[in-house]
Each structure stands twice: as C-alpha cells, then as structure tokens.
Write a protein that holds these residues in place. Structure first.
Motif, short mmCIF file in Angstrom:
data_model
loop_
_atom_site.label_atom_id
_atom_site.label_comp_id
_atom_site.label_asym_id
_atom_site.label_seq_id
_atom_site.Cartn_x
_atom_site.Cartn_y
_atom_site.Cartn_z
N GLY A 104 0.78 -1.23 0.00
CA GLY A 104 0.00 0.00 0.00
C GLY A 104 0.81 1.27 0.00
O GLY A 104 0.26 2.37 -0.04
N ARG A 105 2.11 1.16 0.04
CA ARG A 105 2.97 2.34 0.05
C ARG A 105 3.19 2.87 -1.37
O ARG A 105 3.27 2.11 -2.33
N TYR A 106 3.37 4.19 -1.45
CA TYR A 106 3.82 4.82 -2.69
C TYR A 106 5.29 5.22 -2.57
O TYR A 106 5.98 5.36 -3.57
N GLY A 107 5.75 5.46 -1.35
CA GLY A 107 7.15 5.82 -1.13
C GLY A 107 8.04 4.61 -1.33
O GLY A 107 7.77 3.52 -0.79
N LEU A 108 9.10 4.78 -2.11
CA LEU A 108 9.99 3.66 -2.41
C LEU A 108 11.33 3.75 -1.69
O LEU A 108 12.03 2.75 -1.57
N GLU A 109 11.71 4.93 -1.27
CA GLU A 109 13.00 5.10 -0.60
C GLU A 109 12.94 6.28 0.36
O GLU A 109 12.06 7.14 0.26
N GLY A 110 13.89 6.33 1.30
CA GLY A 110 14.09 7.47 2.16
C GLY A 110 12.86 7.86 2.97
O GLY A 110 12.04 7.02 3.37
N LEU A 111 12.72 9.16 3.21
CA LEU A 111 11.59 9.66 3.98
C LEU A 111 10.26 9.40 3.28
O LEU A 111 9.23 9.24 3.93
N GLU A 112 10.28 9.37 1.96
CA GLU A 112 9.05 9.06 1.23
C GLU A 112 8.54 7.67 1.61
O GLU A 112 7.33 7.43 1.62
N TYR A 113 9.46 6.77 1.95
CA TYR A 113 9.09 5.42 2.36
C TYR A 113 8.71 5.38 3.84
O TYR A 113 7.64 4.89 4.21
N THR A 114 9.60 5.90 4.70
CA THR A 114 9.37 5.75 6.14
C THR A 114 8.21 6.59 6.64
O THR A 114 7.56 6.23 7.63
N LEU A 115 7.95 7.73 6.00
CA LEU A 115 6.84 8.59 6.41
C LEU A 115 5.66 8.49 5.45
O LEU A 115 4.84 9.41 5.36
N ASP A 116 5.57 7.37 4.75
CA ASP A 116 4.55 7.22 3.71
C ASP A 116 3.14 7.41 4.24
O ASP A 116 2.33 8.12 3.63
N ALA A 117 2.81 6.80 5.37
CA ALA A 117 1.45 6.90 5.90
C ALA A 117 1.09 8.35 6.21
O ALA A 117 -0.02 8.82 5.91
N ARG A 118 2.03 9.06 6.82
CA ARG A 118 1.79 10.46 7.15
C ARG A 118 1.61 11.30 5.89
O ARG A 118 0.70 12.14 5.81
N LEU A 119 2.46 11.07 4.90
CA LEU A 119 2.37 11.83 3.66
C LEU A 119 1.12 11.46 2.87
O LEU A 119 0.49 12.33 2.25
#
Length: 464
Positions: free
Chosen positions: A99-114
C-alpha cells in the motif's frame, strides 16, 4: 486522472537488500539482482510493470526555511531542487503490494503520514545542505575518491542541518537512478572510523578517575599486542602528555591508556557514547554500527577498538557522539523532522570532563599540522582519522585503501555546530590532514558565512 508510471516491482525491502550488498563483494551482485527479480516473479508481478494508478494527494515536504523539497501526488511527485537532499528524501512511484507509494528514504518511512496529506517539516537548512553537497562532491572528485559523506548537527537541539552523500542522484528520475547513488551514506554507511575515536577513550578514563589530564605516558613508536604490531605514523618524543597523544594521534599511547580498562569496561563506555547502539531517531532508516560483545575480544581487539579499528559507526552516529563533548556531557538525540519525538537528553560525562576534551580538541587543531585547516574567524576543535578498510570478500584489510575523516565542533569554547566528514579511498592523498580537514574547513566556512558567527560567539539559529 489516471497516470502511467514505470517502477520496479521488487519491493523496497528487496531493493534495499540489493543496495546493501553494494557494500559487500561485487561478485555477489548478479546473484542478489537475480534473487530480487525471482521474488518479484514469485509474486506474479513483472519486474518492470506499468500499472495505471490514480494519483493520490500527498503531503508536501518542507526544509527548515519553508522552501519546498518534495510536492505533488505520489505518481507525479516533484522534487524542485533536483539532487538536493536526495539521499534523505528518497522518491515515490506506483503503489506497492503493502500500500505504500514511497519507495526510498523519507518518502518510504513517512509514507502513511504523507499519504494522509500531512505536511512534513525537516530540520534541514537548504543553504547548508547545498554547500555540504557541493564541497563534498568537489573533494571526492578532485581526490579521485569513490564516495564520501558530511553531517552537520546543531548542538544543544540535535537538529540535523545537513546530511550529504556522494555519489548522489536526482529523485525526479526515481528508480532509473544508479542504485549505488541512492544510498544515504550519512545515515547508513558503516565504516571503521580510526583515530577520531581516541577522544572517547580519554574522556571515559577522565570520567572514571583513571587518568589525569596532566599525565605523561610512555609512547614508543611501535607496540606489540597479541599477534599484531601497532605503529605510530608521526615521529614524536618517547613520552607524551595526554594532550600530545591526541595531537600526534599516537596509537601506542592511546592503547596504553585504553588498557586501564577491562574489555567489559571499555565496551560499556563506548556503548554509553552510542557506538553499536540503535539510533534513537525514528523518522528514517539508520544503522547502529558494529561493536562486538566484549567477551569475544582477543587482546589485539581491545587495542584496535581503542584506536577506532575493529569497530564501525556511521557519520550520523559519530556526530551525535561528538555532540556529547559540545553539550557539556549530555547526549542529545539527533532529529530530522521538526516535530519528531526523541528521547530526552541524558548525561554521559560531567560538564568538566566534556570541557577538558573540548580544550584538548582545540589544542589538537591549534598545535599541529591542522592549523592550515582552521575555519577563518572562529575557533574550533577537532580530530582527524585515517582508517584501514576491511574487505569482506578477501577477509582482510586492503593495503592502500583508507577512509579519511575529520570530526569537530565550533566555536571551540561554546560549540553549537558539530560536523563529521569522511572520504572513502582517496587516490591523490591518503592523509586525513590533506583531504578530510580541508573539507571540514570548506563546509564550516559556509556555515560561518551563512550564520555570521563571530569568534567565540554562541550561534543562535533562526531557521523558522
């Protein structure tokens, strides 16, 4: 509106596995790639799918000054500053099986928030980040090195002001970038630090009452411990003060001091400084370094660890540890997101011992060949490090390959900035004094120019 995006079907975990092996034997890369592709095929997914996905709203990522670092929907994400802070930010793509769109970095770890549309405000100062990246790239290229990193922390708050890695990439290109360039070396690359570890041995002994700052010790040019002979590089007197042991970076003197601890005691102290421990920062990926259990040490391990070999760290972890000296003995957890919840500061050293170490580090800069690397207009303290590189493929240290580094702080009397830089495998020179210290000076000069620090003045950062 439906958008088409091209992204690897291998999960972020598999991609990180692939990149982690880049730091190991090169011959295993084809195998790791094959395993990642096989895992994707096992899930019934093609390796390079082009799914049609509705673009969800996604929160904006801001720098400390309010400028935009990442914006737009997940499958049409835009990084307006190109490579700036790419290793920290990461990138997005099509929705993954989890269900994530973030693949790396903060885009990945903070995906739910973003994904919820919430904005994220980072502690990164874009001016300092750009300066660190530019100066680092110049140094790596001019010294014909393979890679490097620089971390700047605001002492007292733990705010990460810059975290540069080289090589780097443009997150707008996403997964099409070279995997090696995607590594956030500042937070993830573990390396043996060398002599920048020596002040921690001195600090622990002073705090334990087993060493006096005015002591003079025997410092032969070579010392046999177990099956290994340790040598000093710079010629010096046969007896040195504690200050001069750091100034001349005497291996034999530091090993002699370190022997006042049992292995269990030395291990406990290094752990207290944060080495071998999980980083308390939770907003992104970090690594703990490696500090083997003391009961596995042989005599030469005790000696090696005292001088920063047979132990590994990251630039972020080392900067946080040096911040203990800057913060009157308190460990202040680094943080990358302004509203990030981190543990409360805790006391590791007495303020008196922390101040003594700061004076020793200032003496090391002012009284040695590092004078030419001082930051104009401000006092500073620091320590160089030159460490052998262990090659897992051959099971030995590689002759001629080194990581050169510099860790320090300024202004020296009341530090507010702590910085760590390292350069891996420089070819034009393997001297930390000639490679890492000038890099520290170059980036530090940009900090002074940006913040306008007068000599000895306490920096007050206003980045909001």
């Amino acid at each position: 509106m439906a958008l088409i995006t091209r992204t690897p079907a291998a999960s972020p975990t598999e991609l990180r596995l692939y990149r982690s092996w880049l730091m190991g034997p090169a011959l295993l890369l084809p195998l790791v790639l094959a395993l990642a592709g096989f895992a994707a095929l096992q899930r019934g997914a093609p390796i390079w799918p082009t799914p049609l996905v509705e673009a969800p709203h996604r929160g904006t990522v801001f720098a400390a000054d309010g400028s935009v670092l990442a914006e737009g929907p997940a499958v049409a994400r835009r990084y307006p500053n190109g490579t700036l802070a790419a290793g920290l930010l990461g990138f997005t793509g099509a929705v993954q099986p989890d269900g994530r769109y973030g693949l790396e970095g903060l885009e990945y770890t903070l995906d739910a928030r973003l994904q919820s549309g919430e904005a994220v405000h980072l502690t990164i100062d874009p001016t300092l980040q750009a300066a660190a990246e530019s100066r680092l790239a110049d140094t790596v290229l001019t010294t014909q090195a393979t890679s490097g990193s620089a971390v700047i922390i605001e002492a007292g708050t733990g705010r990460v002001l810059a975290a540069a890695s080289y090589p780097t990439y443009d997150p707008n290109a996403g997964a099409r970038s070279a995997p090696d360039a995607m590594i956030n070396r500042a937070f993830l690359y573990q390396y043996e630090p060398g002599s920048v570890m020596k002040p921690f041995v001195v600090a622990a002994l002073l705090e334990s009452g087993r060493l006096r700052p005015d002591e003079v010790l025997d410092t032969p040019m070579h010392l046999r411990v177990g099956t290994r002979t340790f040598r000093d590089v710079v010629q010096h007197d046969p007896r040195l003060s504690v200050h001069d042991i750091l100034r001349f970076s005497s291996n034999t003197g530091t090993i002699d001091m370190g022997n006042r601890f049992t292995s269990a005691e030395l291990h406990a102290w290094l752990s207290a400084f944060g080495f071998g421990q999980e980083m308390p920062l939770r907003s992104t990926f970090t690594r703990p370094g490696l500090l083997n259990a003391w009961d596995r040490w042989v005599p030469q391990d005790h000696a090696s660890i005292s001088i920063g070999q047979s132990v590994s760290t990251t630039a972020l972890q080392l900067a946080a540890a040096y911040s203990i000296f800057a913060n009157d003995g308190r460990y202040v957890s680094p943080r990358l997101v302004e509203d990030e919840v981190v543990p409360n500061p805790h006391q590791v050293l007495s303020p008196e011992v922390a101040m003594t170490i700061r004076h020793m580090l200032e003496y090391t800069v002012e009284s040695s060949g590092l004078r030419g690397s001082r930051i104009p207009g401000v006092t500073m303290g620091g320590k160089t490090g030159t460490a052998d590189i262990y090659d897992n493929a051959v099971g030995a240290y590689v002759s001629g390959d080194y990581i050169v580094s510099f860790a320090g702080m300024f202004p020296a009397d009341r530090p507010n900035v702590v910085m760590v830089v390292y350069v891996e495998k420089p070819r034009t020179s393997t001297s930390s004094t000639l490679v890492a210290a000038p890099l520290f000076r170059a980036i530090g000069s940009e900090v002074v120019a940006h913040w306008g620090i007068a000599p000895g003045e306490r920096i007050v950062a206003d980045l909001d």
